[in-house]
Design a protein around this motif. Sequence first.
Motif, mmCIF file in Angstrom:
data_model
loop_
_atom_site.group_PDB
_atom_site.id
_atom_site.type_symbol
_atom_site.label_atom_id
_atom_site.label_comp_id
_atom_site.label_asym_id
_atom_site.label_seq_id
_atom_site.Cartn_x
_atom_site.Cartn_y
_atom_site.Cartn_z
ATOM 1 N N ARG A 1 8.653 -8.772 -8.087
ATOM 2 C CA ARG A 1 7.928 -7.597 -8.572
ATOM 3 C C ARG A 1 7.041 -7.012 -7.474
ATOM 4 N NH1 ARG A 1 4.164 -8.637 -12.481
ATOM 5 N NH2 ARG A 1 4.133 -10.876 -11.995
ATOM 6 N N VAL A 2 6.873 -5.703 -7.516
ATOM 7 C CA VAL A 2 6.063 -4.999 -6.527
ATOM 8 C C VAL A 2 4.927 -4.284 -7.236
ATOM 9 C CG1 VAL A 2 6.018 -3.140 -4.812
ATOM 10 C CG2 VAL A 2 7.981 -4.692 -4.926
ATOM 11 N N LYS A 3 3.729 -4.427 -6.696
ATOM 12 C CA LYS A 3 2.571 -3.695 -7.208
ATOM 13 C C LYS A 3 2.062 -2.782 -6.103
ATOM 14 C CE LYS A 3 -1.974 -4.154 -9.365
ATOM 15 N NZ LYS A 3 -2.998 -5.093 -9.911
ATOM 16 N N ARG A 4 2.031 -1.489 -6.378
ATOM 17 C CA ARG A 4 1.607 -0.507 -5.377
ATOM 18 C C ARG A 4 0.107 -0.266 -5.480
ATOM 19 N NH1 ARG A 4 6.860 0.286 -6.371
ATOM 20 N NH2 ARG A 4 8.173 0.980 -4.634
ATOM 21 N N VAL A 5 -0.569 -0.396 -4.352
ATOM 22 C CA VAL A 5 -2.025 -0.197 -4.285
ATOM 23 C C VAL A 5 -2.300 1.121 -3.578
ATOM 24 C CG1 VAL A 5 -4.216 -1.132 -3.478
ATOM 25 C CG2 VAL A 5 -2.360 -2.696 -4.155
ATOM 26 N N PRO A 6 -2.993 2.050 -4.204
ATOM 27 C CA PRO A 6 -3.268 3.335 -3.551
ATOM 28 C C PRO A 6 -4.153 3.153 -2.319
ATOM 29 C CG PRO A 6 -3.706 3.446 -5.917
ATOM 30 C CD PRO A 6 -3.518 2.002 -5.584
ATOM 31 N N PHE B 1 0.839 -1.184 0.000
ATOM 32 C CA PHE B 1 0.000 0.000 0.000
ATOM 33 C C PHE B 1 0.881 1.242 0.000
ATOM 34 C CE2 PHE B 1 -2.817 -3.271 1.642
ATOM 35 C CZ PHE B 1 -3.987 -3.022 0.926
ATOM 36 N N GLY B 2 0.475 2.231 -0.776
ATOM 37 C CA GLY B 2 1.298 3.430 -0.893
ATOM 38 C C GLY B 2 2.650 3.087 -1.486
ATOM 39 N N ASP B 3 3.705 3.601 -0.858
ATOM 40 C CA ASP B 3 5.055 3.355 -1.384
ATOM 41 C C ASP B 3 5.739 2.158 -0.741
ATOM 42 O OD1 ASP B 3 5.636 4.246 1.146
ATOM 43 O OD2 ASP B 3 6.909 5.921 0.519
ATOM 44 N N GLY B 4 5.001 1.442 0.133
ATOM 45 C CA GLY B 4 5.582 0.259 0.766
ATOM 46 C C GLY B 4 6.340 0.536 2.040
#
Length: 314
Positions: A227-232, A166-169
């Motif tokens: 891999r990283v997926k950012r969730v707002p 979430f956000g920038d991690g």
Amino acid sequence: MISKRIFLTGATGTAGRATLAALQEAGHDVVCFARSAVDLGGEVRVGDIGDAASLVRDGFRGEAFDAVISCIASRSGTPRDAWAVDHDANLSLLRAAREASVGQFVLLSAICVQKPLLEFQRAKLAFEAELIASGLTYSIVRPTAFFKSLSGQLDRVRAGKPFLVFGDGTLTACKPISDRDLGRYIAGCLEDAARHNAVLPIGGPGPAITPLDQVAALEAILGHEVRVKRVPVAMISAIRGGLRIAGRFSGKLAEKAELAGIGRYYATESMLVWDGARYDAEATPETGADTLFEFYAQVIGEGRSVALGDHSVF
């Protein structure tokens, strides 16, 4: 160490089983109270913890106990479940303990109650206040995140899917604690006078870690990039907002809104000591020796999955 007779509730849960093992390791005589006759490697008495009469009749049975340890917790965290278990069932247990002249009560709570925004946190705090005012010697243990709570993405990462943050991690951090270390800490509250009549936030061995720290550790263990997926965060906030509006007309949707609120809380709040202005990793006490990344390495090395149960939070 003097052996004590302990009445333990919640022994079928993850933390409860670890606490039972630690109590038995320390030589205590433990009676577990559960809803069914499960094999826990010790004496189990069957009854309903939500029923005060059952606690007295089927649990305590007019016998003497030195201490009660409660490791019960609501499964869903929804308001009805939280008040029924985290507050009402614990209050019935406290009253039964006083009736049985038990002198000590150790409660497994949660570190997130220090910043209560959700109903299950309010329910836990309400019982904590009852326990503090009871006159019994008490220890209120507030652990940080469990290993299982931070293992919900292991299978997806091993399947080549991205790690969700979430956000920038780096919005949140915690000092994860293993079941074994938590169980030993809870059992230690029986004898350690420094833990008596105290509220005890506790984490595992530091330093505090963020979701991006978890990604780096997984890359080192797996030997390849994750891999990283950012969730707002705004997305989960919008979902919760919509459910809260719909929940005015539907109890089921109101519960879903509360669950979305729980998800948002864990996505945005650290599981560290809150000083009223910020989360303080340095002020968060540590115990034990088990680390989350050693746990990850063991699980991955053995090619197994983690049974998440009610701990699927990341």
